[in-house]
Design an enzyme around this catalytic site. Structure first.
Site, PDB file in Angstrom:
ATOM      1  CG  ASN A  33       6.388 -15.086  32.874  1.00  0.00           C
ATOM      2  OD1 ASN A  33       5.867 -14.962  31.771  1.00  0.00           O
ATOM      3  ND2 ASN A  33       7.542 -14.512  33.175  1.00  0.00           N
ATOM      4  CG  ASP A  91       8.832 -14.844  25.769  1.00  0.00           C
ATOM      5  OD1 ASP A  91       9.292 -14.415  26.845  1.00  0.00           O
ATOM      6  OD2 ASP A  91       9.237 -15.880  25.201  1.00  0.00           O
ATOM      7  CD  GLU A 100      10.436  -8.701  35.886  1.00  0.00           C
ATOM      8  OE1 GLU A 100      10.205  -8.774  37.087  1.00  0.00           O
ATOM      9  OE2 GLU A 100      11.201  -9.493  35.298  1.00  0.00           O
TER      10      GLU A 100
END
Length: 310
Positions: A186, A195, A222
């Site tokens: 990320n 995403d 996650e």
């Protein structure tokens, strides 16, 4: 919100009626509209619903043994059966008797003698309501991003499957897994790409599921959980290895991972014959420990929890 449902042929209607003639009349009226099953008593209706919950019940008031009203009350009090709509088909149509139907949990009533068009229209209406309610319920159990089941449904279904495995002395297995170095992913590629990676991983895992009873759940962030009822430890480990391989095969670039691509680590735990763990939380904790072991051993792999007593 929902498109009107025209095809109700797969819906199941249970007729609870001790008159063979009335059974035949109702089943003839509903021929070609839905699937029909028939029982002759309230006791048999409850037994049938426990084994095969119907989409709608047409219940006579006066039955041998348990009355239709009492059977309705009992079904309303049973977990997993209380949302089955029940229509009374009866000649008892006084105001007081109608009140008893509503108080018992009925959704409607049809007077005898039966008018075919009235019966058909009310059955169609309540079957459509039931399908819409079922659709809403299914949506409430899904994670909006990944389209797999959500944590709420895992807590409900996991507890049910665990208790059932203990009661039936079957094996219930759980796989806990998460994406390796996902925070770094990320940070480098941004949350929108994160995403997309979550959706791709969820789809890859779900693609390895073959049995309707197995389920993939987004446990949080996650992390995912896979619930595998009636699955022995070896079979659960084999599936976990397939999940790891399926995600690796996606080839999603991850420059901050030692593998250069997105990978997952997995932990497997099994309540072998219902005797290893005292509750679902203990089973999950064991799978989590195995997941941490997979991380410590280098990631991109699955580990099995050590067997423990209750």
């Amino acid at each position: 919100m929902f498109k009107e449902i025209e095809d109700l042929s797969e819906s199941l209607v249970l007729i609870v009626e001790d008159s063979m003639l009335t059974q035949k009349v109702i089943s003839c009226f509903l021929e070609g509209i839905c699937s029909v099953q028939m029982v002759t008593s309230g006791e048999k209706a409850i037994e049938f619903c426990r084994a095969t919950p119907p989409d709608l019940i047409l219940m006579d008031w006066v039955l041998e043994g348990m009355s239709g009203v009492e059977a309705c009350k009992q079904l309303q009090d049973m977990e997993g059966l209380s949302d089955i709509p029940i229509i009374f088909v009866t000649s008892n149509i006084s105001e007081q008797q109608q009140d008893l139907c509503w108080d018992a949990g009925a959704v409607d009533f049809i007077p005898k003698p039966i008018v075919a068009k009235t019966l058909i229209n009310r059955v169609k209406t309540h079957l459509k309501y039931k399908q819409q309610a079922d659709t809403l319920k299914r949506y409430s159990y899904y994670d909006g991003l990944t389209k797999v089941f959500n944590r709420r449904f895992f807590d409900m279904e996991g507890a049910r499957q665990f208790k059932q495995s203990v009661r039936q002395q079957h094996t219930c297995s759980v796989v806990m897994l998460d994406i390796d170095h996902f925070k770094k992913f990320n940070d480098r590629y941004g949350h929108l790409n994160g995403d997309d990676a979550l959706k791709a991983v969820a789809s890859a895992i779900d693609g390895e599921i073959r049995r309707p009873m197995d389920g993939v759940y987004r446990y949080g962030g996650e992390e995912f959980a896979i619930l595998l009822p009636d699955t022995e430890p070896d079979g659960a480990k084999q599936l976990a290895d397939q999940f790891v391989a399926a995600v690796k095969a996606l080839g999603i670039v991850h420059e901050d991972s030692e593998f250069g691509i997105v990978t997952i680590s997995a932990g497997v735990a099994s309540n072998n014959r219902g005797e290893c763990y005292q509750d679902l939380a203990a089973l999950i904790a064991a799978a989590d420990e195995a997941l941490y072991s997979a991380k410590h051993r280098g990631r991109n792999q699955a580990c099995v929890a050590e067997k423990k007593g209750a």
